[in-house]
Design a protein around this motif. Sequence first.
Motif, PDB file in Angstrom:
ATOM      1  N   LEU A  25       0.961  -1.084  -0.024  1.00  7.43           N
ATOM      2  CA  LEU A  25       0.080   0.074   0.009  1.00  7.43           C
ATOM      3  C   LEU A  25       0.749   1.273  -0.035  1.00  7.43           C
ATOM      4  O   LEU A  25       0.370   2.470  -0.077  1.00  7.43           O
TER       5      LEU A  25
ATOM      6  N   VAL B  95       0.828  -2.825  -4.596  1.00  7.37           N
ATOM      7  CA  VAL B  95      -0.105  -4.224  -4.589  1.00  7.37           C
ATOM      8  C   VAL B  95      -0.742  -4.274  -5.914  1.00  7.37           C
ATOM      9  O   VAL B  95      -1.014  -5.337  -6.420  1.00  7.37           O
TER      10      VAL B  95
ATOM     11  N   ILE C 295       0.134 -11.694  -3.826  1.00  8.46           N
ATOM     12  CA  ILE C 295      -0.927 -11.174  -3.322  1.00  8.46           C
ATOM     13  C   ILE C 295      -1.565 -12.090  -2.262  1.00  8.46           C
ATOM     14  O   ILE C 295      -2.002 -11.737  -1.049  1.00  8.46           O
TER      15      ILE C 295
ATOM     16  N   GLN D   9      -1.608 -11.760   3.613  1.00  4.95           N
ATOM     17  CA  GLN D   9      -2.913 -11.257   3.818  1.00  4.95           C
ATOM     18  C   GLN D   9      -2.923 -10.373   5.332  1.00  4.95           C
ATOM     19  O   GLN D   9      -1.741 -10.525   6.063  1.00  4.95           O
TER      20      GLN D   9
ATOM     21  N   PHE E 138      -6.575  -6.559  10.624  1.00  3.97           N
ATOM     22  CA  PHE E 138      -6.772  -5.110  10.817  1.00  3.97           C
ATOM     23  C   PHE E 138      -7.135  -5.034  12.257  1.00  3.97           C
ATOM     24  O   PHE E 138      -7.896  -5.760  12.716  1.00  3.97           O
TER      25      PHE E 138
ATOM     26  N   ARG F  87     -11.372 -14.678  -5.581  1.00  2.15           N
ATOM     27  CA  ARG F  87     -10.103 -14.072  -6.163  1.00  2.15           C
ATOM     28  C   ARG F  87      -9.139 -15.149  -6.349  1.00  2.15           C
ATOM     29  O   ARG F  87      -8.130 -15.016  -7.116  1.00  2.15           O
ATOM     30  N   PHE F  88      -9.011 -15.719  -5.066  1.00  4.94           N
ATOM     31  CA  PHE F  88      -8.066 -16.638  -4.890  1.00  4.94           C
ATOM     32  C   PHE F  88      -8.095 -18.146  -5.112  1.00  4.94           C
ATOM     33  O   PHE F  88      -6.994 -18.967  -5.595  1.00  4.94           O
TER      34      PHE F  88
ATOM     35  N   ARG G 295     -11.375 -14.208   6.639  1.00  6.77           N
ATOM     36  CA  ARG G 295     -11.015 -13.387   5.537  1.00  6.77           C
ATOM     37  C   ARG G 295      -9.743 -13.695   5.370  1.00  6.77           C
ATOM     38  O   ARG G 295      -9.181 -13.835   4.127  1.00  6.77           O
TER      39      ARG G 295
ATOM     40  N   GLN H 102      -8.422  -1.032   2.674  1.00  6.28           N
ATOM     41  CA  GLN H 102      -7.193  -1.370   2.746  1.00  6.28           C
ATOM     42  C   GLN H 102      -7.282  -3.156   2.322  1.00  6.28           C
ATOM     43  O   GLN H 102      -6.783  -3.633   2.008  1.00  6.28           O
ATOM     44  N   ALA H 103      -8.297  -3.660   3.064  1.00  2.64           N
ATOM     45  CA  ALA H 103      -8.669  -4.958   2.862  1.00  2.64           C
ATOM     46  C   ALA H 103      -8.709  -5.419   1.404  1.00  2.64           C
ATOM     47  O   ALA H 103      -8.261  -6.184   0.892  1.00  2.64           O
TER      48      ALA H 103
ATOM     49  N   GLN I 173      -7.954  -3.693  -1.189  1.00  6.18           N
ATOM     50  CA  GLN I 173      -6.619  -3.398  -1.983  1.00  6.18           C
ATOM     51  C   GLN I 173      -5.575  -4.492  -1.692  1.00  6.18           C
ATOM     52  O   GLN I 173      -4.989  -4.825  -2.585  1.00  6.18           O
ATOM     53  N   THR I 174      -5.496  -4.914  -0.369  1.00  5.53           N
ATOM     54  CA  THR I 174      -4.618  -5.932  -0.109  1.00  5.53           C
ATOM     55  C   THR I 174      -4.907  -7.460  -0.778  1.00  5.53           C
ATOM     56  O   THR I 174      -4.124  -8.319  -0.882  1.00  5.53           O
ATOM     57  N   ARG I 175      -6.339  -7.489  -1.210  1.00 10.51           N
ATOM     58  CA  ARG I 175      -6.440  -8.850  -1.954  1.00 10.51           C
ATOM     59  C   ARG I 175      -6.710  -8.401  -3.527  1.00 10.51           C
ATOM     60  O   ARG I 175      -7.055  -9.032  -4.081  1.00 10.51           O
ATOM     61  N   GLY I 176      -5.927  -7.361  -3.787  1.00  5.46           N
ATOM     62  CA  GLY I 176      -5.622  -7.006  -5.166  1.00  5.46           C
ATOM     63  C   GLY I 176      -7.142  -6.485  -6.081  1.00  5.46           C
ATOM     64  O   GLY I 176      -6.895  -6.827  -7.290  1.00  5.46           O
ATOM     65  N   GLU I 177      -7.855  -6.065  -5.490  1.00  3.55           N
ATOM     66  CA  GLU I 177      -9.098  -5.574  -6.037  1.00  3.55           C
ATOM     67  C   GLU I 177      -8.891  -4.613  -7.246  1.00  3.55           C
ATOM     68  O   GLU I 177      -7.929  -3.852  -6.882  1.00  3.55           O
TER      69      GLU I 177
END
Lengths: 691, 345
Positions: A407, A427, A435, A439, A442, A465-466, A512, B240-241, B243-247
């Motif tokens: 980021l 990223v 990516i 993970q 937060f 996504r993964f 998540r 941020q979550a 972003q960090t999974r690449g969306e």
Amino acid sequence: MDTHPPQAATAGPSPILECRNLSVSYETRAGLVPAVVDFNLTLMPGEAHGLVGESGCGKSTIALAIMRYLGRNGRITGGQVLFDGRDLLTLSPAELRRVRGADIAMIYQEPMASLNPTMRIGRQLAEVLTVHQGLDRASALDRAAAMLERVRLADAGRILAAYPHQLSGGQQQRIVIAMALLANPKVLLLDEPTTALDVTVEAGIVDLIRDISAEFGTAMLYVSHNLGLILETCQRLTVMYSGEAVETGPVDEVFRQVRHPYTRGLFASIPVPSADKASRPLVTIPGQLPSPTNRPRGCYFGPRCTFFEPGRCDDAAVPMAQVSRTHASRCRRIAEIDWDAPPAGAVTREETTIGRTVLQVEGLSKRYHTVRANEDLTFEAREAETLAIVGESGCGKSTFARILMGLDQATSGSISLMGEELARLPVTKRDRVTIRSLQMVFQNPFDTLNPSQTVGFQIARVLRRFGARMSETQIRERVLELLDMVKLPRDFAGRRPRQLSGGQKQRIGIARAFAGDPAVVVADEPVSALDVSVQAAVTELLMDIQRRNGTTLLFISHDLSVVRYLSDRVVVMYLGRIMEQGRTGDIFAPPYHPYTEALLAAVPIADPTITKRKVVISGEMPSPSNPPAGCPFSTRCPYAIEDLCERTVPPAQIFGEGHAIACHLPRETLLAMEPIIIAADSLNEAHTHHA
Amino acid sequence: MTLSSPPVPTTHPERASWRPTIARLPVVVALLALVWCSLVAYVVFPDALGPAHAAALIPSIPAALVLYGLGIVSWRESAIARIGLTLVMFWILMAVAAPYLPLVDPNRPIAPFTPPFTAKAGHFFWLGADMRGRDMLSRTLWGGQRVIVWGITATACAYVVGVAFGLMAGYLRGWWDEILSFIANILLSFPVMVLLILVLNFLGQSGFSIILAVTFSSAPGIMRIVRGLALVESTRDYIQAAQTRGESAPWIMVVEILPNVRGPLIVDACLRLGYTTVAITTLTFLGLGLQPPDPDWGLMIKEAASSALLWKFAYMMIVPSVAVSSLILGFNLMADGLREMSLRD
Ligand SMILES: Nc1ncnc2c1ncn2[C@@H]1O[C@H](COP(=O)(O)OP(=O)(O)O)[C@@H](O)[C@H]1O
Ligand code: SF4
Ligand code: SF4
Ligand SMILES: [Mg+2]
């Protein structure tokens, strides 16, 4: 209603403040919410009384009710508040103002709540004296300056001329305390006065508060969620749960002879920096706090209590029962419970086997204009390892996490994740595999989930996504498995975040993060915003999943107790630099880096059998835009070597395997350091294995 | 431990109550789309419909009624919002039902200068007749159609543009933000009416010019609001979550941010519908908007302007003015009520 016998005039000193069967409710849209039920308190002159409990249990409400500051929707629905024998609840507004100005003062968590941002400190302090005591301006300013010395603020002249925002949080809180003391109150109400501050700053304020009660003879009601702080500051305490006092008595007696299952659960669920997961595993309190509108019948703690007995604990409200003359508990089964048995449910874990290096950080620096957020970080993390990054706010922990996650980009240096260079790769430019393998969990449970998407959608999104070509049914099945994994009911998949408590949201955040089966998970203060009794459960959960999956966990925290508890290795940061790193055992035993020593000494420990060596450090962390040229800690370090420390960056001295201390002190001095935390019974065994 | 959250019990009694709210959103959107599409078809493309023209609005009548019912039920907490909704839905209902109501032809001259509540030439004039003898009641009920169609369409267009640019400026920041904010500031520095008149003079007078004009004048304001909301939202951890999974950026803007800023936007949209109604009516009054002879509130006011100088004939102006004011008031009350409800949660 009044169950107390009237105080006999001859029976020694009379209490300065008394709450008798005090009940307070808030009017809300959902109806009248009872926030405090039938609360009793006796505060003698000069005594410090701790009020401890988790957020929402009614601590602040009591303090506010005593001041009659409840706001528009708060109602005192019963009972009395006696100050020096007079019922405060019957005073006229004018009399009340006089009492508030001169006799009772309140100090809040947020110092800015009590300071006027547009007025210089000097004027604000002087006004207390000119308005309430009729002093003239000049002598009022003199008294104010003298008071600043007593709250140990150096450089009174500069501070008196400053505006509140020009001071740090710790300084502001000292000003607020000075302001309260100027009126020479008989009672001081402190509502979480240090919660917003860093540990080393907190330690200074707590020290000050303790001395005040000794020096000025001020009686104090000290509200806190931290049992350790209460132990350090108070003579008596009351433990609150869901609006009720559940246990009350002298601090020492309550700590040594707990007589309520909730208090006991609290003690068992907070890690102390003297113990690690092997020697004292955490025992979590199951479930969560009931909402004030939805309390169970009978004992409010019943649904979470391991000693719950149907028919007895849930038939009618449980009264306070005396344990001794001074100690009382709101439990029906005091006599039957074996209080000395170790709490059930403790799980011991074997050591994890640490694998190869997955993450290698080398000379990493990050500057924002003049601010040095990270300076020359070098460390590594290995497979299945929990690496803690510890430091106070502003030390650059989160900046590092942001760079690692892509980021933000580093100014120089390298981060290599399994051979791939990431330090300057945002990223958006990283490939899917990278990516996926990195993970994050937060800090803020109220921010971590998208409020307008269901929980199930948010977890499924990660899988979409993964997860390599999963069908819709497979995805749905996996979402439910992940909910099982974080120990939440499966029907949570259809819920929205606002229907979840903080702890539950954090569990979803964990599900998540682990959904894509990452190699490295960064957890940035994952439990610091949660209720104490929920923290342990979430911590344990995080550890379990990490162990089961062999994930590398980068655990970012300011809380040394939690760090001691769950990490394998520790990196201690200060002002963007690494001060010390090594295996957890080495960090918590001498030789210490002087900053680590100060941090350890500052942690309040809720265990009366532990003694701490006192370490005095002054001041606060300097601004990262203007750090000292040499050792960042040199402005506060009690050992600082003149002409050397502030000029030259200290070298890393190696002690034992991977244990490095960045300090100029001679090796012998470091090696000769005494342990900070001394457990009465384990003096010898715990601290002998350093190199 | 510094945050106090009302804890939620594990066994949840509320489950039954939240499902309908979720299910309702697509229904509301579908109903709105139905009403709006058929109105547009009826008013803007009458020829394209051919023989279906006469029946085009029939399905919209129950749709509008259902919308009204849903609004009344779900806004139980705010009387203001319900009053506003009632006013707005009354005019929308009139707009879709006008062809099927027992009204005389709004363009047929019958008895000029007939005052309200008088019968003349075999017809009872509830609201009188204008200087050409056309029935004011009929003209007023018909007259909302075009304002509503063009008002809603223009506002919707302005929203699409404003939201898109606002999200880009607020989320992407950097030079996107600088350029977009610069343009928005220039547009915002024009007085609204001047901007509208400039655009209409430049493009000629038509409904589509009105859409463009309203978009030019409203989108910058909408953009600024969305930009501010998106800026705040971007700092939150769930972004941020993502972003960090690449969306991708469009996904984050549309799926992650937009739904969470909708509250203030809906309130703003109601207010803006009010402004747009004012603007369109004013433009028509100035002779720049919609053209005669079809009934329209702005036109009615304009045509009555000279006659209404005499107190006796003031009703010709008062009636359409009250109509347009009640619609605007409706939008504003709805905005107030929605804001009040959102603050209470
Ligand atoms: N102004 C208020 N209006 C309604 N409910 C309130 C208000 N302030 C506090 N409460 C509720 O009263 C209970 C006790 O709150 P509080 O005294 O702030 O607890 P604590 O200080 O122990 O965290 C909580 O359930 C809280 O949600
Ligand atoms: S009364 Fe019963 S449920 Fe409550 S704390 Fe005591 S044993 Fe537990
Ligand atoms: S280098 Fe000097 S200032 Fe820094 S920690 Fe060591 S002794 Fe203290
Ligand atoms: Mg509180």
